[in-house]
Design an enzyme around this catalytic site. Structure first.
Site, mmCIF file in Angstrom:
data_model
loop_
_atom_site.group_PDB
_atom_site.id
_atom_site.type_symbol
_atom_site.label_atom_id
_atom_site.label_comp_id
_atom_site.label_asym_id
_atom_site.label_seq_id
_atom_site.Cartn_x
_atom_site.Cartn_y
_atom_site.Cartn_z
ATOM 1 N N PHE A 55 0.830 -1.210 0.000
ATOM 2 C CA PHE A 55 0.000 0.000 0.000
ATOM 3 C C PHE A 55 0.857 1.248 0.000
ATOM 4 O O PHE A 55 2.055 1.215 0.297
ATOM 5 C CB PHE A 55 -0.904 0.016 1.237
ATOM 6 C CG PHE A 55 -0.147 0.019 2.547
ATOM 7 C CD1 PHE A 55 0.380 1.196 3.073
ATOM 8 C CD2 PHE A 55 0.066 -1.157 3.255
ATOM 9 C CE1 PHE A 55 1.089 1.196 4.277
ATOM 10 C CE2 PHE A 55 0.770 -1.169 4.456
ATOM 11 C CZ PHE A 55 1.283 0.017 4.960
ATOM 12 N N PRO A 106 3.555 -0.882 10.666
ATOM 13 C CA PRO A 106 2.172 -0.542 10.311
ATOM 14 C C PRO A 106 1.185 -1.528 10.907
ATOM 15 O O PRO A 106 1.521 -2.696 11.130
ATOM 16 C CB PRO A 106 2.186 -0.622 8.777
ATOM 17 C CG PRO A 106 3.282 -1.583 8.462
ATOM 18 C CD PRO A 106 4.310 -1.438 9.540
ATOM 19 N N MET A 123 -5.195 -0.682 7.635
ATOM 20 C CA MET A 123 -5.621 0.592 7.068
ATOM 21 C C MET A 123 -6.713 1.262 7.911
ATOM 22 O O MET A 123 -7.067 2.411 7.651
ATOM 23 C CB MET A 123 -6.118 0.393 5.639
ATOM 24 C CG MET A 123 -7.200 -0.633 5.479
ATOM 25 S SD MET A 123 -7.492 -0.981 3.740
ATOM 26 C CE MET A 123 -8.406 -2.523 3.875
ATOM 27 N N SER A 163 -0.217 3.295 12.423
ATOM 28 C CA SER A 163 1.144 2.812 12.227
ATOM 29 C C SER A 163 2.031 3.486 13.265
ATOM 30 O O SER A 163 1.689 4.556 13.784
ATOM 31 C CB SER A 163 1.650 3.129 10.821
ATOM 32 O OG SER A 163 0.883 2.464 9.839
ATOM 33 N N HIS A 215 7.797 -6.367 11.112
ATOM 34 C CA HIS A 215 7.594 -5.264 10.169
ATOM 35 C C HIS A 215 6.116 -4.926 10.020
ATOM 36 O O HIS A 215 5.740 -4.184 9.126
ATOM 37 C CB HIS A 215 8.202 -5.599 8.806
ATOM 38 C CG HIS A 215 7.313 -6.413 7.915
ATOM 39 N ND1 HIS A 215 7.041 -7.732 8.163
ATOM 40 C CD2 HIS A 215 6.638 -6.093 6.791
ATOM 41 C CE1 HIS A 215 6.228 -8.183 7.218
ATOM 42 N NE2 HIS A 215 5.959 -7.227 6.381
ATOM 43 N N GLY A 216 5.294 -5.440 10.913
ATOM 44 C CA GLY A 216 3.872 -5.128 10.880
ATOM 45 C C GLY A 216 3.162 -5.812 12.030
ATOM 46 O O GLY A 216 3.771 -6.578 12.789
ATOM 47 N N GLY A 247 0.883 -8.129 11.903
ATOM 48 C CA GLY A 247 0.686 -9.562 11.692
ATOM 49 C C GLY A 247 -0.788 -9.915 11.602
ATOM 50 O O GLY A 247 -1.650 -9.247 12.174
#
Length: 300
Positions: free
Chosen positions: A32, A197, A200, A204, A223-224, A226
């Protein structure tokens, strides 16, 4: 930005063909571009170093080496599986593959992986420049300044526990601390920027790595947030057009060509990013700097 050691000779024609028309593109899945606003600061001094301030607009770009990188992985998994079998290496899961870095298979994969990562850096740079031009055209002033560009599927030669090793991060990113010589000079004494992040529909976070992360996690972090459910399960539970209306009702503008892909990335399919980040913070891997709330989302 580029990784040394890349050799395009080990990138197959098929991989190059797949990547040929994809430079400057997001791709599908959870990739994204998100326009965000900084809505909470946890560390004023660190935020100032990173160029973040309450109410400031930011753009987060999440994508990588596209079909080229996927094909590089596919091309090299089987040779590495064969090398592992030949050398008597037993792996705990069939989804894993490896070969000694000193082996021909390991060297070829590493060279191709570095080349794919460099394609990913170039891809994000093209998208970032496009975002700069859009902001300049619409707003007429202001400037988008890069905070950091980091990959989360890559292998790098690093020093750990007093020796040189190859650290392969898959779905993870580096979190070097303030004393590391491997981060840009402007961030030494602060720590490597870390982006986590959520979804949406949530938020983040920007953090900075700590020196303690070296012993805790090979200087690595998530890195996120999950996923909590598969993409298929999300599509069975969520209707894409209804999710679009719900997000827009909360002031989050969504641009996604497919309602099915939108449903796959529904907020309910992801873990609570606030809790995930708190775990990272409390574990001493990285410390919180700022929280960013989504205003607009573009999906590939």
């Amino acid at each position: 930005m580029e990784l040394p050691g890349a050799d395009a000779a080990h990138v197959s024609s098929r991989a190059k063909q797949r990547g040929r028309g994809q430079l400057g593109s997001l791709g599908s899945g959870n990739h994204f571009v998100e326009v965000q606003v900084v809505d909470e600061i946890f560390d004023e001094a660190a935020a100032e170093r990173l160029g973040l301030a309450q109410g400031r607009v930011a753009v987060l770009i999440h994508t990588g080496s596209r079909g080229l990188g996927h094909q590089v992985c596919a091309d090299h998994v089987r040779p590495m599986d064969e090398a592992a079998g030949r050398l008597g290496i037993e792996l705990p899961d069939r989804e894993l593959a490896c070969a000694p870095l000193s082996s021909p298979e390991g060297r070829r994969y590493f060279a191709a992986m570095c080349a794919a990562a460099n394609f990913g850096f170039a891809n994000r740079q093209v998208i970032a420049e496009t975002a700069r031009r859009v902001f300049a055209r619409v707003l007429g002033d202001g400037e988008l300044v890069l905070v950091y560009d980091v990959a989360h599927n890559t292998a790098k030669i690093e020093r750990a526990a007093g020796r040189e090793v190859c650290v392969h991060r898959k779905g993870a990113t580096r979190a070097f601390g303030p004393s590391s010589a491997e981060i840009p000079a402007r961030y030494r004494g602060l720590g490597q920027p870390v982006f986590i992040p959520g979804s949406m529909g949530t938020a983040s976070f920007v953090l900075v790595g700590t020196d303690a992360s070296a012993a805790v996690s090979f200087s690595s972090t998530c890195h996120g947030a999950g996923r909590t459910m598969s993409r298929g399960a999300a599509k069975r539970q969520v209707t894409g057009h209804e999710l679009r209306k719900e997000l827009e009702g909360r002031g989050i503008v969504v641009r996604c060509p497919s309602n099915a892909e939108l449903a796959e990335e529904a907020p309910v399919a992801y873990k609570d990013v606030e809790r995930v980040v708190d775990v990272v913070h409390r574990a001493g891997i990285a410390r919180k700097v700022a929280r960013l709330r989504p205003m607009g989302v573009v999906k590939g």
